[in-house]
Motif scaffolding. Structure first.
Motif, short mmCIF file in Angstrom:
data_model
loop_
_atom_site.label_atom_id
_atom_site.label_comp_id
_atom_site.label_asym_id
_atom_site.label_seq_id
_atom_site.Cartn_x
_atom_site.Cartn_y
_atom_site.Cartn_z
N MET A 77 -39.15 -14.38 -54.04
CA MET A 77 -38.01 -13.68 -54.03
C MET A 77 -37.26 -13.73 -55.29
N GLY A 78 -36.69 -12.85 -55.72
CA GLY A 78 -36.12 -12.63 -57.01
C GLY A 78 -34.54 -12.25 -56.92
N ILE A 79 -33.46 -12.69 -57.44
CA ILE A 79 -32.06 -12.17 -57.57
C ILE A 79 -32.07 -11.08 -58.58
N THR A 80 -31.35 -10.12 -58.35
CA THR A 80 -31.46 -9.09 -59.58
C THR A 80 -30.46 -9.53 -60.32
N ALA A 81 -30.22 -8.69 -61.38
CA ALA A 81 -29.28 -9.05 -62.46
C ALA A 81 -27.90 -8.98 -61.94
N ARG A 82 -27.52 -8.07 -61.00
CA ARG A 82 -26.49 -7.70 -60.36
C ARG A 82 -25.94 -8.88 -59.38
N GLY A 83 -27.14 -9.56 -58.56
CA GLY A 83 -26.94 -10.48 -57.68
C GLY A 83 -26.36 -11.67 -58.34
N ILE A 84 -27.16 -11.96 -59.85
CA ILE A 84 -26.95 -13.16 -60.51
C ILE A 84 -25.34 -13.27 -61.15
N GLY A 85 -24.87 -11.80 -61.67
CA GLY A 85 -23.56 -11.83 -62.08
C GLY A 85 -22.56 -12.19 -60.57
N LEU A 86 -22.83 -11.65 -59.58
CA LEU A 86 -21.92 -11.81 -58.35
C LEU A 86 -22.23 -13.36 -57.93
N LEU A 87 -23.19 -13.80 -58.03
CA LEU A 87 -23.15 -15.39 -57.70
C LEU A 87 -22.50 -16.18 -58.52
N VAL A 88 -22.55 -15.83 -60.09
CA VAL A 88 -21.57 -16.73 -60.89
C VAL A 88 -20.21 -16.39 -60.81
N ALA A 89 -19.90 -15.21 -60.47
CA ALA A 89 -18.54 -15.01 -60.15
C ALA A 89 -17.94 -15.59 -58.89
N ALA A 90 -18.91 -15.83 -57.88
CA ALA A 90 -18.31 -16.34 -56.78
C ALA A 90 -18.19 -17.84 -56.98
N LEU A 91 -19.05 -18.58 -57.70
CA LEU A 91 -18.82 -19.98 -58.10
C LEU A 91 -17.63 -20.14 -58.77
N VAL A 92 -17.27 -19.27 -60.10
CA VAL A 92 -16.04 -19.41 -60.75
C VAL A 92 -14.83 -19.22 -59.97
#
Length: 336
Positions: A1-16
């Motif tokens: 399983m791999g998180i795309t660049a869009r998914g990584i960006g959204l995950l970082v935004a969620a944590l912030v």
């Protein structure tokens, strides 16, 4: 399983957003962060769904000569019962990816895809496995899985028929062995005709003498590689498969003397054909030493940029650019 660049960006935004919202008591930021986290979690769940697929392959044909057409027929069936599959799939063929459309593949239904297999080069072409990629609607998570196995397509060298076999010994029907010149068309033995035999193989003179049809059996041929394969190719059947799978090897200086030593000891026949390239000119002396064990020794020099001097070896050397030229030179032996 791999998180795309869009998914990584959204995950970082969620944590912030969650961190800032809780730290400074901003409920709006907390809700946005939670929504972003839920979106990523939904993407993981959606991509993790594993479609139930069965994959069948059929090479048509699975063995061809170089340059002849070959195709792979791929049948993909949705063996699930609950939902239709709308997937992105790719099949791997000779290192390249071939798109396989799987749009709205309903439960219990199948789809058939057929595409050409490259045969411009001799070798064993591996085809498969099928690679299915699952993505969520937002493109946050992508998951790739393999289905089915790998099927090889054997691309044989081109075949160039020879009209005669230059042999140094001929066998008569009473068991005698006589010396015959180069280019004689000889055969190993005769047997009674059976239904299905080609009429061109009938030996009419003997048939008239014994009162029934007698058919010629061709001389047996054995293929030997100077550098034998450590592991026989899986599924190989016959010399053409071995020639398709063989690859260049960095042979040491003692390899050819060892091979000629085995040939001298075993005395496998009365005609020896040694095929090599310009790099083997300096080693023809080892081959010439086999003239005592084999009445006829012929060397095929492929890719030669000029005539090869047989020198003191006394060998019959045929310089040829390719297999077709070698076959033409071989046929000329009959006139020598």
């Amino acid at each position: 399983m791999g998180i795309t660049a869009r998914g990584i960006g959204l995950l970082v935004a969620a944590l912030v957003l969650l961190g800032v919202g809780f730290r400074y008591a901003y409920p709006e930021l907390t809700v946005l962060g939670a929504a972003a986290g839920v979106a990523v979690g939904y993407g993981v769940v959606n991509a993790a769904w594993r479609p139930r697929l069965s994959v069948a392959r059929r090479a048509d044909p699975d063995r061809v000569a170089r340059g002849e057409p070959a195709a792979m027929e791929l049948t993909v069936r949705n063996t699930g019962r609950l939902r239709a599959a709308n997937l992105v799939a790719e099949d791997r063929c000779a290192g390249a990816l071939v798109p396989v459309p799987l749009l709205r593949l309903r439960p219990g239904r199948d789809t058939v895809v057929r595409y050409d297999v490259p045969t411009h080069r001799r070798g064993v072409v591996p085809v498969g496995p099928l690679r299915v990629v699952r993505r969520d609607p937002l493109g946050l998570v992508a998951l790739a899985r393999g289905y089915g196995g790998t099927v090889p397509v054997w691309v044989h060298p081109r075949i160039h028929p020879l009209s005669a076999v230059p042999t140094g010994a001929g066998r008569s029907l009473d068991g005698r062995t006589d010396s015959v010149p180069h280019g004689s068309i000889t055969f190993d033995s005769l047997r009674e005709y059976v239904v299905g035999d080609e009429l061109r193989r009938v030996h009419w003179r003997t048939s008239a003498r014994v009162g029934e049809l007698m058919v010629r059996e061709d001389l047996p041929v054995q293929l030997l590689l100077v550098v034998p394969a450590e592991v026989e190719p899986e599924g190989a059947a016959g010399p053409l498969d071995r020639l398709a799978a063989v690859e260049l090897a960095d042979a040491g200086p003692d390899v050819l003397p060892a091979a000629t030593g085995r040939l001298r000891r075993d005395r496998l026949g009365d005609t020896l054909v040694f095929l090599t390239g310009p790099g083997g000119r300096d080693e023809l002396g080892h081959v010439g030493a086999l003239r005592g064990a084999y009445p006829s020794v012929v060397v095929g020099m492929f890719g030669a940029d000029g005539p090869t001097a047989a020198g003191a070896t006394g060998l019959t050397v045929l310089d040829a650019a390719d297999g077709a030229a070698f076959a033409a030179e071989w046929d000329g032996i009959r006139r020598w």
